[in-house]
Scaffold this motif. Structure first.
Motif, PDB file in Angstrom:
ATOM      1  N   PHE A  45       0.812  -1.212   0.000  1.00 52.98           N
ATOM      2  CA  PHE A  45       0.000   0.000   0.000  1.00 52.98           C
ATOM      3  C   PHE A  45       0.851   1.270   0.000  1.00 52.98           C
ATOM      4  N   ALA A  46       1.972   1.235   0.722  1.00 54.17           N
ATOM      5  CA  ALA A  46       2.809   2.430   0.854  1.00 54.17           C
ATOM      6  C   ALA A  46       4.272   2.040   0.975  1.00 54.17           C
ATOM      7  N   THR A  47       5.128   2.982   0.604  1.00 55.54           N
ATOM      8  CA  THR A  47       6.576   2.810   0.740  1.00 55.54           C
ATOM      9  C   THR A  47       7.151   4.119   1.260  1.00 55.54           C
ATOM     10  N   LEU A  48       7.971   4.019   2.299  1.00 61.95           N
ATOM     11  CA  LEU A  48       8.742   5.164   2.773  1.00 61.95           C
ATOM     12  C   LEU A  48      10.150   5.019   2.214  1.00 61.95           C
ATOM     13  N   TYR A  49      10.558   5.959   1.389  1.00 63.88           N
ATOM     14  CA  TYR A  49      11.901   5.936   0.807  1.00 63.88           C
ATOM     15  C   TYR A  49      12.772   6.962   1.526  1.00 63.88           C
ATOM     16  N   GLY A  50      13.780   6.487   2.220  1.00 60.56           N
ATOM     17  CA  GLY A  50      14.699   7.368   2.913  1.00 60.56           C
ATOM     18  C   GLY A  50      15.948   7.665   2.123  1.00 60.56           C
ATOM     19  N   GLU A  51      16.081   7.108   0.940  1.00 54.95           N
ATOM     20  CA  GLU A  51      17.260   7.344   0.099  1.00 54.95           C
ATOM     21  C   GLU A  51      17.253   8.773  -0.435  1.00 54.95           C
ATOM     22  N   LYS A  52      18.447   9.344  -0.638  1.00 51.41           N
ATOM     23  CA  LYS A  52      18.564  10.717  -1.121  1.00 51.41           C
ATOM     24  C   LYS A  52      17.796  10.959  -2.415  1.00 51.41           C
ATOM     25  N   ARG A  53      17.878  10.020  -3.316  1.00 48.28           N
ATOM     26  CA  ARG A  53      17.271  10.218  -4.636  1.00 48.28           C
ATOM     27  C   ARG A  53      15.746  10.373  -4.538  1.00 48.28           C
ATOM     28  N   TYR A  54      15.138   9.670  -3.598  1.00 48.53           N
ATOM     29  CA  TYR A  54      13.685   9.696  -3.463  1.00 48.53           C
ATOM     30  C   TYR A  54      13.241  10.588  -2.304  1.00 48.53           C
ATOM     31  N   ASN A  55      13.586  10.230  -1.072  1.00 49.13           N
ATOM     32  CA  ASN A  55      13.161  10.954   0.126  1.00 49.13           C
ATOM     33  C   ASN A  55      11.683  11.324   0.074  1.00 49.13           C
ATOM     34  N   CYS A  56      10.831  10.295  -0.002  1.00 49.11           N
ATOM     35  CA  CYS A  56       9.407  10.583  -0.087  1.00 49.11           C
ATOM     36  C   CYS A  56       8.569   9.393   0.365  1.00 49.11           C
ATOM     37  N   LEU A  57       7.304   9.684   0.559  1.00 46.29           N
ATOM     38  CA  LEU A  57       6.294   8.669   0.792  1.00 46.29           C
ATOM     39  C   LEU A  57       5.668   8.364  -0.561  1.00 46.29           C
ATOM     40  N   ILE A  58       5.585   7.085  -0.876  1.00 47.67           N
ATOM     41  CA  ILE A  58       4.915   6.680  -2.110  1.00 47.67           C
ATOM     42  C   ILE A  58       3.696   5.856  -1.720  1.00 47.67           C
ATOM     43  N   LEU A  59       2.547   6.280  -2.200  1.00 49.40           N
ATOM     44  CA  LEU A  59       1.312   5.527  -1.983  1.00 49.40           C
ATOM     45  C   LEU A  59       0.993   4.761  -3.256  1.00 49.40           C
ATOM     46  N   HIS A  60       0.716   3.495  -3.102  1.00 49.23           N
ATOM     47  CA  HIS A  60       0.326   2.645  -4.229  1.00 49.23           C
ATOM     48  C   HIS A  60      -1.201   2.630  -4.211  1.00 49.23           C
ATOM     49  N   VAL A  61      -1.821   3.580  -4.927  1.00 49.05           N
ATOM     50  CA  VAL A  61      -3.255   3.827  -4.777  1.00 49.05           C
ATOM     51  C   VAL A  61      -4.151   2.791  -5.437  1.00 49.05           C
ATOM     52  N   ASP A  62      -3.626   2.037  -6.321  1.00 51.39           N
ATOM     53  CA  ASP A  62      -4.392   0.942  -6.929  1.00 51.39           C
ATOM     54  C   ASP A  62      -3.482  -0.282  -6.896  1.00 51.39           C
ATOM     55  N   PRO A  63      -3.174  -0.767  -5.665  1.00 49.24           N
ATOM     56  CA  PRO A  63      -2.181  -1.844  -5.534  1.00 49.24           C
ATOM     57  C   PRO A  63      -2.550  -3.074  -6.343  1.00 49.24           C
ATOM     58  N   GLY A  64      -1.549  -3.635  -6.967  1.00 43.79           N
ATOM     59  CA  GLY A  64      -1.753  -4.834  -7.765  1.00 43.79           C
ATOM     60  C   GLY A  64      -2.186  -4.557  -9.184  1.00 43.79           C
ATOM     61  N   ASN A  65      -2.461  -3.302  -9.525  1.00 45.81           N
ATOM     62  CA  ASN A  65      -2.911  -2.947 -10.865  1.00 45.81           C
ATOM     63  C   ASN A  65      -1.960  -1.909 -11.462  1.00 45.81           C
ATOM     64  N   LYS A  66      -0.873  -2.364 -12.024  1.00 49.73           N
ATOM     65  CA  LYS A  66       0.155  -1.457 -12.561  1.00 49.73           C
ATOM     66  C   LYS A  66      -0.307  -0.713 -13.811  1.00 49.73           C
ATOM     67  N   GLU A  67      -1.430  -1.107 -14.386  1.00 53.60           N
ATOM     68  CA  GLU A  67      -1.968  -0.429 -15.564  1.00 53.60           C
ATOM     69  C   GLU A  67      -2.869   0.746 -15.188  1.00 53.60           C
ATOM     70  N   SER A  68      -3.210   0.869 -13.915  1.00 55.30           N
ATOM     71  CA  SER A  68      -4.114   1.913 -13.448  1.00 55.30           C
ATOM     72  C   SER A  68      -3.494   3.298 -13.610  1.00 55.30           C
ATOM     73  N   THR A  69      -4.343   4.291 -13.861  1.00 63.27           N
ATOM     74  CA  THR A  69      -3.889   5.680 -13.916  1.00 63.27           C
ATOM     75  C   THR A  69      -4.469   6.488 -12.747  1.00 63.27           C
ATOM     76  N   TYR A 100       3.333  10.376  -5.090  1.00 68.62           N
ATOM     77  CA  TYR A 100       4.614  10.721  -4.478  1.00 68.62           C
ATOM     78  C   TYR A 100       4.467  11.985  -3.629  1.00 68.62           C
ATOM     79  N   ILE A 101       4.885  11.889  -2.361  1.00 73.66           N
ATOM     80  CA  ILE A 101       4.849  13.033  -1.457  1.00 73.66           C
ATOM     81  C   ILE A 101       6.247  13.216  -0.872  1.00 73.66           C
ATOM     82  N   PRO A 102       7.008  14.204  -1.367  1.00 69.34           N
ATOM     83  CA  PRO A 102       8.363  14.431  -0.858  1.00 69.34           C
ATOM     84  C   PRO A 102       8.337  14.846   0.618  1.00 69.34           C
ATOM     85  N   PHE A 103       9.306  14.358   1.375  1.00 67.49           N
ATOM     86  CA  PHE A 103       9.364  14.687   2.800  1.00 67.49           C
ATOM     87  C   PHE A 103       9.488  16.188   3.040  1.00 67.49           C
ATOM     88  N   GLU A 104      10.194  16.896   2.169  1.00 69.28           N
ATOM     89  CA  GLU A 104      10.429  18.314   2.434  1.00 69.28           C
ATOM     90  C   GLU A 104       9.176  19.179   2.344  1.00 69.28           C
TER      91      GLU A 104
END
Length: 128
Positions: A45-69, A100-104
């Motif tokens: 459902f969600a991923t917290l990315y602490g890496e410099k390149r990302y540094n954000c919360l990612i919500l998978h709003v239609d989990p399991g459906n990679k074709e969803s928009t 994608y929601i950047p931490f900053e």
């Protein structure tokens, strides 16, 4: 609020939403959250990315459906709520089923509460 505080607060919040399987990536500060229910484990459902390149919360709003928009629509909602543009802030490729929601941009308790409520709504949509 600094980004480490945001990461910590979001982790506590996500872990407390309900029964959750939390996975830590082997070589990075990345946590994945998959709801659990009597039917078993749901897709991530969600991923917290602490890496410099990302540094954000990612919500998978239609989990399991990679074709969803659906992610594009929900991304616009959170950008309007918090007044940011992810394309201007990050240079990685965006997926259509993710938000994608950047931490900053979560720089105050008020904005953190807005994000929590936004995430709660998305979570409730996923577990239904």
């Amino acid at each position: 609020m600094n980004e480490l505080q945001v990461f910590s607060e979001l982790h506590k919040f996500l872990a407390g939403l309900g029964p959750m399987e939390i996975n830590l990536a082997p070589k990075s500060l990345t946590l994945g959250y998959s709801p659990r229910s009597f039917r078993g484990k749901a897709p991530k459902f969600a991923t917290l990315y602490g890496e410099k390149r990302y540094n954000c919360l990612i919500l998978h709003v239609d989990p399991g459906n990679k074709e969803s928009t659906k992610g594009k629509i929900v991304q616009k909602e959170i950008q309007q709520l918090l007044h940011f543009n992810i394309i201007e802030m990050r240079n990685f490729s965006l997926k259509n089923h993710e938000v994608y929601i950047p931490f900053e941009v979560i720089d105050s308790k008020n904005r953190l509460e807005l994000v929590k409520e936004f995430v709660r709504v998305q979570y409730n949509d996923v577990i239904r």
